[in-house]
Design a protein around this motif. Sequence first.
Motif, mmCIF file in Angstrom:
data_model
loop_
_atom_site.group_PDB
_atom_site.id
_atom_site.type_symbol
_atom_site.label_atom_id
_atom_site.label_comp_id
_atom_site.label_asym_id
_atom_site.label_seq_id
_atom_site.Cartn_x
_atom_site.Cartn_y
_atom_site.Cartn_z
ATOM 1 N N PRO A 76 0.832 -1.210 0.000
ATOM 2 C CA PRO A 76 0.000 0.000 0.000
ATOM 3 C C PRO A 76 0.863 1.255 0.000
ATOM 4 C CG PRO A 76 -0.662 -1.533 1.729
ATOM 5 C CD PRO A 76 0.609 -2.063 1.134
ATOM 6 N N SER A 81 1.396 0.346 -6.534
ATOM 7 C CA SER A 81 -0.025 0.344 -6.181
ATOM 8 C C SER A 81 -0.703 1.631 -6.638
ATOM 9 C CB SER A 81 -0.232 0.112 -4.688
ATOM 10 O OG SER A 81 0.168 1.224 -3.934
ATOM 11 N N MET A 82 0.039 2.764 -6.617
ATOM 12 C CA MET A 82 -0.541 4.004 -7.105
ATOM 13 C C MET A 82 -0.771 3.939 -8.611
ATOM 14 S SD MET A 82 1.030 7.143 -4.850
ATOM 15 C CE MET A 82 2.765 6.760 -4.947
ATOM 16 N N GLU A 83 0.122 3.256 -9.329
ATOM 17 C CA GLU A 83 -0.100 3.060 -10.762
ATOM 18 C C GLU A 83 -1.326 2.193 -10.993
ATOM 19 O OE1 GLU A 83 3.423 3.276 -13.809
ATOM 20 O OE2 GLU A 83 3.999 1.929 -12.173
ATOM 21 N N ASP A 84 -1.437 1.106 -10.204
ATOM 22 C CA ASP A 84 -2.588 0.213 -10.331
ATOM 23 C C ASP A 84 -3.893 0.940 -10.052
ATOM 24 O OD1 ASP A 84 -0.829 -1.828 -10.933
ATOM 25 O OD2 ASP A 84 -0.915 -2.756 -8.934
ATOM 26 N N ASP A 85 -3.854 1.899 -9.092
ATOM 27 C CA ASP A 85 -5.047 2.663 -8.729
ATOM 28 C C ASP A 85 -5.325 3.815 -9.689
ATOM 29 O OD1 ASP A 85 -5.339 1.008 -6.553
ATOM 30 O OD2 ASP A 85 -4.501 2.442 -5.118
ATOM 31 N N GLY A 86 -4.384 4.071 -10.621
ATOM 32 C CA GLY A 86 -4.572 5.124 -11.609
ATOM 33 C C GLY A 86 -4.254 6.519 -11.117
ATOM 34 N N VAL A 87 -3.567 6.659 -9.965
ATOM 35 C CA VAL A 87 -3.223 7.991 -9.480
ATOM 36 C C VAL A 87 -1.798 8.385 -9.826
ATOM 37 C CG1 VAL A 87 -4.893 7.986 -7.598
ATOM 38 C CG2 VAL A 87 -2.577 7.164 -7.182
ATOM 39 N N LYS A 103 -2.996 13.604 -4.217
ATOM 40 C CA LYS A 103 -4.254 12.872 -4.274
ATOM 41 C C LYS A 103 -4.407 11.977 -3.053
ATOM 42 C CE LYS A 103 -4.914 12.773 -9.269
ATOM 43 N NZ LYS A 103 -4.953 11.928 -10.475
ATOM 44 N N GLY A 104 -3.324 11.312 -2.681
ATOM 45 C CA GLY A 104 -3.364 10.455 -1.501
ATOM 46 C C GLY A 104 -3.611 11.248 -0.240
ATOM 47 N N LYS A 107 -7.200 12.415 0.881
ATOM 48 C CA LYS A 107 -8.077 11.477 1.578
ATOM 49 C C LYS A 107 -8.164 11.818 3.056
ATOM 50 C CE LYS A 107 -7.086 7.636 -1.518
ATOM 51 N NZ LYS A 107 -6.501 6.306 -1.630
#
Length: 108
Positions: A76, A81-87, A103-104, A107
């Motif tokens: 996480p 993981s940020m690439e996978d989440d598209g951010v 962006k993170g 939240k």
Amino acid sequence: MSCGMNKETGDAKDLEMAGQQLRNIHANVMDLLKHLEECPSCPLLSQAWVQSKVTMSNAYVDSVRDYVVNGQKEGPGSLESMEDDGVYDSDDGPMGFLIAVEKGASKY
């Protein structure tokens, strides 16, 4: 500890500036902690906007530390993981990383 780069690839002025900014962050945090010890019920620290800034600052510094110190290759909050989440898009380079951190942090 390996820093992941050789002396030839790091720009000395950029590294000097980063070091100065980190020392400034450290000094500011130490001042705030001292103030909190002297005034544990400080009403200013409980204001919503102050809490929001502290939370965002923590997220920013934590993300940079993970990226620089740990390399954050998996799990996480990692670049993967940020690439996978598209951010985050690795083709965007450092600016893409900063946008992903923002962006993170939003939240919080």
